[in-house]
Write a protein that holds these residues in place. Structure first.
Motif, PDB file in Angstrom:
ATOM      1  N   PHE A 223     -22.978 -28.162  69.088  1.00  0.00           N
ATOM      2  CA  PHE A 223     -22.334 -28.516  70.355  1.00  0.00           C
ATOM      3  C   PHE A 223     -23.180 -28.047  71.535  1.00  0.00           C
ATOM      4  N   ASN A 224     -23.829 -26.914  71.381  1.00  0.00           N
ATOM      5  CA  ASN A 224     -24.696 -26.404  72.448  1.00  0.00           C
ATOM      6  C   ASN A 224     -25.876 -27.348  72.710  1.00  0.00           C
ATOM      7  N   ASP A 227     -24.504 -29.964  74.894  1.00  0.00           N
ATOM      8  CA  ASP A 227     -24.273 -29.419  76.235  1.00  0.00           C
ATOM      9  C   ASP A 227     -25.579 -29.350  77.026  1.00  0.00           C
ATOM     10  N   GLN A 228     -26.648 -28.934  76.370  1.00  0.00           N
ATOM     11  CA  GLN A 228     -27.952 -28.868  77.033  1.00  0.00           C
ATOM     12  C   GLN A 228     -28.467 -30.261  77.383  1.00  0.00           C
ATOM     13  N   LEU A 229     -28.225 -31.222  76.505  1.00  0.00           N
ATOM     14  CA  LEU A 229     -28.623 -32.600  76.778  1.00  0.00           C
ATOM     15  C   LEU A 229     -27.912 -33.148  78.011  1.00  0.00           C
ATOM     16  N   LEU A 230     -26.618 -32.944  78.080  1.00  0.00           N
ATOM     17  CA  LEU A 230     -25.851 -33.445  79.217  1.00  0.00           C
ATOM     18  C   LEU A 230     -26.282 -32.760  80.521  1.00  0.00           C
ATOM     19  N   SER A 231     -26.602 -31.486  80.427  1.00  0.00           N
ATOM     20  CA  SER A 231     -27.048 -30.747  81.616  1.00  0.00           C
ATOM     21  C   SER A 231     -28.399 -31.246  82.120  1.00  0.00           C
ATOM     22  N   ALA A 232     -29.176 -31.844  81.217  1.00  0.00           N
ATOM     23  CA  ALA A 232     -30.518 -32.308  81.570  1.00  0.00           C
ATOM     24  C   ALA A 232     -30.560 -33.770  81.990  1.00  0.00           C
ATOM     25  N   LEU A 233     -29.409 -34.453  81.970  1.00  0.00           N
ATOM     26  CA  LEU A 233     -29.410 -35.869  82.328  1.00  0.00           C
ATOM     27  C   LEU A 233     -29.816 -36.059  83.785  1.00  0.00           C
ATOM     28  N   PRO A 234     -30.723 -36.979  84.058  1.00  0.00           N
ATOM     29  CA  PRO A 234     -31.107 -37.260  85.449  1.00  0.00           C
ATOM     30  C   PRO A 234     -29.994 -37.994  86.182  1.00  0.00           C
ATOM     31  N   VAL A 246     -21.077 -32.687  65.143  1.00  0.00           N
ATOM     32  CA  VAL A 246     -21.832 -31.461  65.358  1.00  0.00           C
ATOM     33  C   VAL A 246     -21.420 -30.436  64.312  1.00  0.00           C
ATOM     34  N   THR A 247     -22.337 -29.562  63.985  1.00  0.00           N
ATOM     35  CA  THR A 247     -22.124 -28.647  62.857  1.00  0.00           C
ATOM     36  C   THR A 247     -21.041 -27.607  63.116  1.00  0.00           C
ATOM     37  N   ASP A 248     -20.793 -27.280  64.387  1.00  0.00           N
ATOM     38  CA  ASP A 248     -19.847 -26.205  64.678  1.00  0.00           C
ATOM     39  C   ASP A 248     -18.486 -26.709  65.166  1.00  0.00           C
TER      40      ASP A 248
END
Length: 306
Positions: A223-224, A227-234, A246-248
């Motif tokens: 899930f993290n 979260d990092q992918l969404l935070s990096a979206l332009p 997701v595994t968790d």
């Protein structure tokens, strides 16, 4: 603006509209009845405060009776949007966005009003309307003032101090006509599943440069990672829809990302691949860069290595 939007962009959808009148005469509902078969009008009060229970009951009745694809809630000019947002969340409804319409020509006459300021603070889509009635310099000044108010009155979590909406977007409109991208990618879960299976249909750029691209995810994603992918979206990518394993998290989750903010819903019965659909303005190069930065993101033209 509301009727123009529904007629232009949602001809193939079943739409419900909730109109909140504040006063004795329901003028807006009379206009809307000419366009739509039925309108639920909540009058003699404001749904943002003393009529929250009536509002939630009305929306529940609409869902039960009509099973709409999309619900538009038009609040009164005297209401603040955030309590309504919370009511809809309590009902388990996925909120695509909270829109605040700003009168660019007459903004000076009401910009000091506290309700207007909280309306801006509680929205994540701001539309500057009547831009054809002001000069470019006047429009730029209105935009500057709107941004200042938004930054000052942006809704924050009282406990953490963090902003509720991580991002917001400003659009322009004239004569009640809103740009298509405000509503592009408003998909239900089953539509996302169906569209993503036919990724060739999605992997295109329309005449207006709005692009929809699909990407699959490798296994062993946390899930993290998402979260990092969404935070990096332009900023060019303003909507992302998808279903992820997701595994968790025990069950697959449906993700609804809109203008910087994301909501999630578990889908225990989903058995297909993890996928994301990106919607934005000419995003081909941005998607390629994202797949390079996040190796678990796989574009359809490449093979998926598990």
């Amino acid at each position: 603006m509301l009727t123009n939007t529904v007629k232009k962009y949602f001809k193939d959808k079943k739409i419900a509209i909730v109109v909140n009148e504040f006063g004795d005469v329901g003028v807006d509902s009379k206009i809307l009845t000419n366009v739509h078969s039925e309108v639920l009008e909540i009058s003699e009060g404001c749904i943002c405060c003393k009529l929250a229970q009536e509002f939630e009951s009305g929306v529940t009745e609409i869902i039960s009776k009509y099973s709409p694809d999309i619900i538009f809630v038009e609040t009164s000019g005297a209401s603040e949007p955030f309590p309504i947002f919370l009511s809809l969340q309590n009902l388990g409804i996925s909120i695509e966005g909270i829109i605040c319409v700003v009168d660019a020509k007459n903004f000076d006459t009401y910009k000091e009003n506290s309700t207007a300021k909280y309306q801006l603070g509680g929205s994540n889509i701001i539309i500057l309307n009547k831009v054809d009635l002001v000069t470019p310099a006047q429009l730029e000044e209105v935009k500057k003032e709107v941004i200042q108010i938004k930054e000052e009155y942006n809704i924050k979590n009282n406990l953490t101090g963090e902003t509720v909406f991580n991002n917001y977007i400003i659009h322009y409109a004239q004569q009640g006509l809103v740009n298509k991208e405000v509503f592009e990618g408003v998909y239900k879960i089953d539509e996302v599943i169906g569209l993503a299976k036919d990724y060739k249909h999605l992997d295109h750029t329309g005449k207006d440069s709005i692009t929809q691209k699909v990407a699959y995810l490798k296994d062993n994603v946390t899930f993290n990672d998402i979260d990092q992918l969404l935070s990096a979206l332009p900023k060019s990518i303003y909507r992302t829809k998808g279903i992820l394993k997701v595994t968790d998290v025990a069950n697959p989750i449906f993700i609804n990302y809109s203008f910087g903010d994301a909501s999630y819903e578990e889908l225990p019965e989903y058995k297909e691949k993890s996928l994301l659909i990106f919607i934005g303005e000419s995003i081909e190069d941005d998607i390629k860069l994202l797949s390079q930065k996040f190796p678990f993101l796989v574009l359809p033209q490449f093979s998926i290595n598990k």
